[in-house]
Design an enzyme around this catalytic site. Structure first.
Site, PDB file in Angstrom:
ATOM      1  N   LYS A  11     -15.618 -21.736  -8.320  1.00 50.67           N
ATOM      2  CA  LYS A  11     -15.695 -20.439  -9.004  1.00 50.67           C
ATOM      3  C   LYS A  11     -14.547 -19.503  -8.594  1.00 50.67           C
ATOM      4  CE  LYS A  11     -20.734 -20.651  -9.593  1.00 50.67           C
ATOM      5  NZ  LYS A  11     -22.022 -19.911  -9.435  1.00 50.67           N
ATOM      6  N   TYR A  51     -23.938 -20.312 -19.374  1.00 52.46           N
ATOM      7  CA  TYR A  51     -25.057 -19.739 -18.618  1.00 52.46           C
ATOM      8  C   TYR A  51     -26.138 -19.178 -19.556  1.00 52.46           C
ATOM      9  CZ  TYR A  51     -22.783 -20.266 -14.068  1.00 52.46           C
ATOM     10  OH  TYR A  51     -22.227 -20.778 -12.911  1.00 52.46           O
ATOM     11  N   ASN A 114     -20.834 -17.312  -5.241  1.00 51.09           N
ATOM     12  CA  ASN A 114     -21.264 -18.392  -4.344  1.00 51.09           C
ATOM     13  C   ASN A 114     -20.414 -19.660  -4.467  1.00 51.09           C
ATOM     14  OD1 ASN A 114     -22.239 -19.236  -6.762  1.00 51.09           O
ATOM     15  ND2 ASN A 114     -24.383 -19.347  -6.164  1.00 51.09           N
ATOM     16  N   HIS A 117     -20.427 -24.357  -8.563  1.00 47.87           N
ATOM     17  CA  HIS A 117     -21.525 -24.715  -9.461  1.00 47.87           C
ATOM     18  C   HIS A 117     -21.670 -26.228  -9.432  1.00 47.87           C
ATOM     19  CE1 HIS A 117     -23.974 -25.238 -13.081  1.00 47.87           C
ATOM     20  NE2 HIS A 117     -23.172 -26.262 -13.340  1.00 47.87           N
ATOM     21  N   GLU A 128     -22.911 -30.604 -19.554  1.00 46.96           N
ATOM     22  CA  GLU A 128     -21.881 -29.747 -18.952  1.00 46.96           C
ATOM     23  C   GLU A 128     -20.523 -30.453 -18.918  1.00 46.96           C
ATOM     24  OE1 GLU A 128     -23.608 -28.519 -15.225  1.00 46.96           O
ATOM     25  OE2 GLU A 128     -25.039 -27.191 -16.216  1.00 46.96           O
TER      26      GLU A 128
HETATM   27  P1  GDP Z   1     -27.359 -22.550  -9.147  1.00 45.02           P
HETATM   28  O1  GDP Z   1     -27.812 -23.700 -10.014  1.00 45.02           O
HETATM   29  O2  GDP Z   1     -27.625 -22.786  -7.675  1.00 45.02           O
HETATM   30  O3  GDP Z   1     -25.916 -22.152  -9.398  1.00 45.02           O
HETATM   31  O4  GDP Z   1     -28.278 -21.281  -9.501  1.00 45.02           O
HETATM   32  P2  GDP Z   1     -28.805 -20.666 -10.887  1.00 45.02           P
HETATM   33  O5  GDP Z   1     -28.636 -21.626 -12.023  1.00 45.02           O
HETATM   34  O6  GDP Z   1     -30.159 -20.111 -10.614  1.00 45.02           O
HETATM   35  O7  GDP Z   1     -27.853 -19.407 -11.132  1.00 45.02           O
HETATM   36  C1  GDP Z   1     -26.572 -19.560 -11.702  1.00 45.02           C
HETATM   37  C2  GDP Z   1     -25.633 -18.623 -11.001  1.00 45.02           C
HETATM   38  O8  GDP Z   1     -25.985 -17.282 -11.289  1.00 45.02           O
HETATM   39  C3  GDP Z   1     -25.666 -18.696  -9.471  1.00 45.02           C
HETATM   40  O9  GDP Z   1     -24.904 -19.768  -8.950  1.00 45.02           O
HETATM   41  C4  GDP Z   1     -25.105 -17.350  -9.093  1.00 45.02           C
HETATM   42  O10 GDP Z   1     -23.667 -17.335  -9.218  1.00 45.02           O
HETATM   43  C5  GDP Z   1     -25.703 -16.451 -10.165  1.00 45.02           C
HETATM   44  N1  GDP Z   1     -26.971 -15.824  -9.760  1.00 45.02           N
HETATM   45  C6  GDP Z   1     -28.178 -16.440  -9.616  1.00 45.02           C
HETATM   46  N2  GDP Z   1     -29.141 -15.549  -9.282  1.00 45.02           N
HETATM   47  C7  GDP Z   1     -28.510 -14.339  -9.209  1.00 45.02           C
HETATM   48  C8  GDP Z   1     -28.960 -13.005  -8.928  1.00 45.02           C
HETATM   49  O11 GDP Z   1     -30.151 -12.762  -8.655  1.00 45.02           O
HETATM   50  N3  GDP Z   1     -28.020 -12.007  -8.975  1.00 45.02           N
HETATM   51  C9  GDP Z   1     -26.707 -12.265  -9.275  1.00 45.02           C
HETATM   52  N4  GDP Z   1     -25.836 -11.232  -9.306  1.00 45.02           N
HETATM   53  N5  GDP Z   1     -26.257 -13.486  -9.563  1.00 45.02           N
HETATM   54  C10 GDP Z   1     -27.127 -14.522  -9.530  1.00 45.02           C
END
Ligand code: GDP
Length: 140
Positions: A11, A51, A114, A117, A128
């Site tokens: 990222k 997303y 973070n 992905h 994807e």
């Molecule tokens: P992943 O599969 O571990 O990447 O997690 P998710 O699919 O739940 O979320 C996608 C991405 O959205 C995450 O990797 C973070 O970059 C972002 N994200 C997830 N939850 C939050 C949140 O509560 N707040 C913010 N600002 N970003 C979030």
């Protein structure tokens, strides 16, 4: 032995801090092979599509803006149980919850920024990978 392919992104927070090599080395150290890789810029349209599952979440626009804020590296990884293995080496979504030695524990800045992905299922990996690569760009 199940050889799988999964989709990985490095990222913008990580490309900004010059961590492409470090993160790729952590992926390769796990035994996964990078069989496709390119540096691109996300568009708002592509980020919103990618997303889409989070479109109703309060952080959706912030996440799309972040993903468009700098270059990203998109990769296809191949190896034994690649989907699960990549999720393990990535660590939990929130770096505060991530296990020691995982990419997110070592490199992530915040829950949003973070660093990586990775596909969460084989089914999503296929979808994807197809978002970003055609067959001619993948070289096992
Ligand atoms: P992943 O599969 O571990 O990447 O997690 P998710 O699919 O739940 O979320 C996608 C991405 O959205 C995450 O990797 C973070 O970059 C972002 N994200 C997830 N939850 C939050 C949140 O509560 N707040 C913010 N600002 N970003 C979030």
């Amino acid at each position: 032995m199940t050889i799988e392919r999964t989709f990985s992104m490095i990222k913008p927070d990580a490309t900004d801090r010059n961590l492409v090599g470090s993160i790729t080395a952590m992926i390769e150290s796990s035994g996964l092979r990078v069989i496709a890789s390119k540096r691109i810029r996300m568009t708002q349209e592509k980020a919103a599509e990618f997303y889409g599952v989070h479109s109703e979440r309060p952080f959706f626009q912030s996440l799309c803006d972040f993903m468009c804020s700098g270059p990203i590296i998109v990769q296809v990884l191949e190896g034994e149980n690649a989907v699960k293995k990549n999720r393990e080496i990535m660590g939990a979504t929130n770096p505060e919850d991530a296990d020691d030695g995982t990419i997110r524990k070592v490199h992530a800045v915040s829950l949003e920024k973070n660093s990586v992905h990775g596909s969460d299922s084989l089914e999503n990996a296929v979808i994807e990978i197809a978002h970003f690569f055609n067959d001619q760009e993948i070289h096992p």
